[in-house]
Scaffold this motif. Structure first.
Motif, PDB file in Angstrom:
ATOM      1  N   ARG A  20      -5.976   9.554   2.126  1.00  9.88           N
ATOM      2  CA  ARG A  20      -6.247   8.212   2.675  1.00  9.88           C
ATOM      3  C   ARG A  20      -7.581   7.681   2.167  1.00  9.88           C
ATOM      4  NH1 ARG A  20      -2.066   7.289   5.662  1.00  9.88           N
ATOM      5  NH2 ARG A  20      -2.766   5.149   5.850  1.00  9.88           N
ATOM      6  N   ARG A  39       2.822   6.433  -2.488  1.00 12.62           N
ATOM      7  CA  ARG A  39       3.957   7.034  -3.195  1.00 12.62           C
ATOM      8  C   ARG A  39       3.544   7.516  -4.585  1.00 12.62           C
ATOM      9  NH1 ARG A  39       9.177   5.920  -1.271  1.00 12.62           N
ATOM     10  NH2 ARG A  39       9.121   4.841   0.734  1.00 12.62           N
ATOM     11  N   ARG A  58       0.422  11.467  13.540  1.00 16.01           N
ATOM     12  CA  ARG A  58      -0.579  12.159  12.734  1.00 16.01           C
ATOM     13  C   ARG A  58      -1.973  11.816  13.275  1.00 16.01           C
ATOM     14  NH1 ARG A  58       0.708   8.407   7.572  1.00 16.01           N
ATOM     15  NH2 ARG A  58      -0.475   6.590   8.208  1.00 16.01           N
ATOM     16  N   ARG A  97       0.654   0.796   7.067  1.00 19.70           N
ATOM     17  CA  ARG A  97       0.773   1.371   8.402  1.00 19.70           C
ATOM     18  C   ARG A  97      -0.510   1.169   9.214  1.00 19.70           C
ATOM     19  NH1 ARG A  97       4.703   1.991   5.881  1.00 19.70           N
ATOM     20  NH2 ARG A  97       6.365   3.532   6.085  1.00 19.70           N
ATOM     21  N   ASP A  98      -1.643   1.135   8.489  1.00 23.51           N
ATOM     22  CA  ASP A  98      -2.955   1.112   9.151  1.00 23.51           C
ATOM     23  C   ASP A  98      -3.801  -0.048   8.653  1.00 23.51           C
ATOM     24  OD1 ASP A  98      -3.267   2.000   6.551  1.00 23.51           O
ATOM     25  OD2 ASP A  98      -4.905   3.349   7.026  1.00 23.51           O
ATOM     26  N   THR A 112       0.828  -1.216   0.000  1.00 24.92           N
ATOM     27  CA  THR A 112       0.000   0.000   0.000  1.00 24.92           C
ATOM     28  C   THR A 112       0.861   1.264   0.000  1.00 24.92           C
ATOM     29  OG1 THR A 112      -0.208   0.026   2.410  1.00 24.92           O
ATOM     30  CG2 THR A 112      -1.919  -1.131   1.181  1.00 24.92           C
TER      31      THR A 112
HETATM   32  O1   DC Z   1       5.996   1.625   3.268  1.00 27.37           O
HETATM   33  P1   DC Z   1       6.559   2.838   2.527  1.00 27.37           P
HETATM   34  O2   DC Z   1       7.898   3.301   3.048  1.00 27.37           O
HETATM   35  O3   DC Z   1       6.572   2.654   1.051  1.00 27.37           O
HETATM   36  O4   DC Z   1       5.511   4.024   2.857  1.00 27.37           O
HETATM   37  C1   DC Z   1       5.729   5.311   2.370  1.00 27.37           C
HETATM   38  C2   DC Z   1       4.934   6.326   3.181  1.00 27.37           C
HETATM   39  O5   DC Z   1       3.544   6.090   3.018  1.00 27.37           O
HETATM   40  C3   DC Z   1       5.210   6.382   4.679  1.00 27.37           C
HETATM   41  O6   DC Z   1       5.530   7.699   5.063  1.00 27.37           O
HETATM   42  C4   DC Z   1       3.918   5.993   5.323  1.00 27.37           C
HETATM   43  C5   DC Z   1       2.891   6.090   4.253  1.00 27.37           C
HETATM   44  N1   DC Z   1       1.945   4.976   4.296  1.00 27.37           N
HETATM   45  C6   DC Z   1       0.771   5.172   4.962  1.00 27.37           C
HETATM   46  O7   DC Z   1       0.547   6.247   5.533  1.00 27.37           O
HETATM   47  N2   DC Z   1      -0.157   4.178   5.008  1.00 27.37           N
HETATM   48  C7   DC Z   1       0.071   3.007   4.404  1.00 27.37           C
HETATM   49  N3   DC Z   1      -0.855   2.053   4.459  1.00 27.37           N
HETATM   50  C8   DC Z   1       1.288   2.787   3.727  1.00 27.37           C
HETATM   51  C9   DC Z   1       2.220   3.803   3.692  1.00 27.37           C
END
Ligand code: DC
Length: 221
Positions: free
Chosen positions: A107, A38, A185, A128-129, A33
């Motif tokens: 989001r 990105r 955040r 992340r979530d 994700t």
């Molecule tokens: O996993 P990554 O390093 O490619 O994630 C890049 C950015 O995206 C990181 O700052 C957190 C955000 N991200 C997010 O907020 N929610 C997600 N599900 C995946 C990544």
């Protein structure tokens, strides 16, 4: 019914590498994700969008379509039909992604895309979530961590191998700052779901982490 595995954790914990390998062994679809966030960040950078200006952000997001597809098991991410997979791993994009992914509008744009994928297929989704917000009913949730020092070293080696000049101290500071932003955040902060299994990979090899994930997956299937 599909079987869903959620893997969350901070930047550089090795999520994408191990998640991709584990998904391959399980014959699951791997969904990165972060790559979707990105791709949006790249679009915002290209359009020089001021993300603090709500109407400019809404306007830019309205013109962006993100999709993914898998070629030989590898996820490719598309922005308005263009394969941008090779353009989204720069420090500039990482920084914009960390800032823009804190915006609720950003989001919201990706939530249904991610949920729809998980409803249709057996997925191993990393982010992340995922365990807290996107797939709160995932069949297995893993929270992958590693110390800042370990994560900085891994990133340093990766960049050095690519011939990109970098400093270990700067990378460590960037990682700590990004962690702070992701954890603090207001919307969908990075945190471990109550029912997630923590896995600290600081002293583990990639193979060991993949094996640990496969063992957990087999126990839960
Ligand atoms: O996993 P990554 O390093 O490619 O994630 C890049 C950015 O995206 C990181 O700052 C957190 C955000 N991200 C997010 O907020 N929610 C997600 N599900 C995946 C990544």
């Amino acid at each position: 019914m599909s079987f869903n595995i959620a893997i969350d954790g901070p930047a550089g914990a090795g999520k994408s590498t191990v998640a991709r390998l584990a998904a391959e062994k399980l014959h699951f679809i791997y969904v990165d994700t972060g790559a979707m966030y990105r791709a949006i960040a790249l679009g915002l950078l290209r359009g020089s969008t001021d993300i603090e200006d709500a109407s400019a952000l809404a306007d830019a997001l309205g013109k962006m379509e993100v999709s993914i597809c898998h070629v030989d098991g590898t996820q490719h991410v598309y922005l308005n039909g263009e394969d941008v997979s090779g353009l989204i791993r720069t420090e500039q994009v990482s920084d914009m992604t960390s800032r823009s992914s804190a915006k609720p509008e950003v989001r919201k744009k990706l939530t249904s895309l991610q949920r729809n994928l998980a409803a249709r297929e057996n997925v191993l989704m990393d982010g992340r979530d995922i365990g807290t917000m996107i797939l709160p009913d995932a069949d297995l949730k893993i929270f992958l961590t590693a110390s800042v020092a370990t994560r900085a070293e891994r990133r340093f080696l990766e960049l050095t191998e690519k011939g990109e000049p970098c400093s270990l101290e700067e990378i460590a500071a960037d990682i700590a700052e990004r962690d702070y932003r992701d954890e603090h955040r207001e919307i969908a902060p990075l945190r471990q779901a109550q029912d997630a299994i923590p896995l600290d990979t600081s002293d583990m090899t990639i193979e060991e982490v993949v094996e640990a994930i496969l063992t957990l997956a087999r126990e839960h299937m």
